[in-house]
Design an enzyme around this catalytic site. Structure first.
Site, mmCIF file in Angstrom:
data_model
loop_
_atom_site.group_PDB
_atom_site.id
_atom_site.type_symbol
_atom_site.label_atom_id
_atom_site.label_comp_id
_atom_site.label_asym_id
_atom_site.label_seq_id
_atom_site.Cartn_x
_atom_site.Cartn_y
_atom_site.Cartn_z
ATOM 1 C CB CYS A 103 0.305 5.824 7.537
ATOM 2 S SG CYS A 103 -0.759 6.988 7.868
ATOM 3 C CG HIS A 196 -0.273 3.313 3.202
ATOM 4 N ND1 HIS A 196 -0.834 2.081 4.548
ATOM 5 C CD2 HIS A 196 -1.037 4.288 3.860
ATOM 6 C CE1 HIS A 196 -1.346 3.034 5.635
ATOM 7 N NE2 HIS A 196 -1.285 3.940 4.771
ATOM 8 C CD GLU A 198 -0.010 -0.790 4.533
ATOM 9 O OE1 GLU A 198 -0.712 -0.539 4.971
ATOM 10 O OE2 GLU A 198 1.771 -0.899 4.249
#
Length: 249
Positions: A103, A196, A198
């Site tokens: 990001c 993202h 994660e």
């Protein structure tokens, strides 16, 4: 002769603050990243770059790889810590150290390498998105290993800025209907993702609720972001495989 294998060592450059929810649920974003990208027997070090914490320049070579997190700040900003982060990334580029940019990190590397970043042309994007993966890319085949490169991957998105123009040295690896540059690489050492890998559903929903409560988002936009995950999930396992193989391959 006994040969002692050196532990692989990685650094997380955290460019955001831990929310109360993330602290309570995971013990901080550091643990979210390590549980996603880390493996047993590795050493992971945390540098809160948003607070001006960076490794000593002489210690950069001790690391096998680096991860730059997302951030609520603009990657095109001129705050001292952002300028310093760019300088460190220039050194890592020169050293050909592996850097995974996520990001904000994806945008920082674009800035460092001469690309153009700015506000997203189609507006902020938040929620689960399907991104189209580049066909017949040898590098991606290597990163996916024994798994066939998929035509698309689902990932959680949460950004208002984007890459407007790729650096000349970059290879585009994925795009979507709302964002032309979802993923790219530079050489074998920079790998960048707008989404993202994660994040999970509860992290996204907490961010949506928090931003909504701060009056920085309309209710309709928040509802739409959450609705993207009613019947679908991100391809977390494949994203983990891709990112780990890049960092450690």
């Amino acid at each position: 002769m006994v040969v002692i294998e050196q532990k692989k060592r990685f650094a997380l450059f955290l460019a955001t603050c831990d929310s109360e929810f993330v602290k309570k649920t995971y013990g901080g974003y550091f643990n979210v990243f390590v549980s996603t990208f880390g493996e047993e027997g590795e050493q992971w070090d945390l540098f809160r770059v948003i607070d001006g914490q960076f490794p000593d320049e002489n210690d950069l070579d001790k690391y096998d790889g680096f991860v730059i997190s997302g951030s609520p700040h603009d990657a095109f900003g001129d705050a001292d810590w952002i300028v310093k982060l760019c300088e460190v990334c220039q050194k890592l580029d020169h050293m050909k150290k592996k850097v995974l940019g996520i990001c904000f990190g994806h945008q920082i590397i674009t800035r460092v390498k001469g690309g153009k970043i700015g506000r997203a042309l189609k507006g902020a994007d938040m929620g689960l998105r399907s991104i189209t993966i580049a066909k017949d890319n040898e590098k991606l085949r290597g990163y996916f290993g024994d798994v066939e490169v998929p035509a698309s991957l689902a990932i959680i998105k949460c950004h208002q800025d984007e890459v407007l123009e790729l650096p000349e040295s970059a290879t585009l690896l994925a795009s979507s209907e709302v964002c032309n540059v979802e993923m790219f690489s530079i050489g074998d050492h920079f790998f960048c993702i707008q989404g993202h890998p994660e994040y999970n559903k509860e992290i996204l929903f907490e961010i949506v609720d928090r931003v909504l409560n701060m009056k920085l988002m309309e209710q309709e936009f928040a509802d739409k972001a959450k609705s993207t995950m009613e019947t679908a999930q991100p391809d977390r396992i494949l994203w983990q495989k891709l990112c780990k193989n890049f960092l450690k391959g």
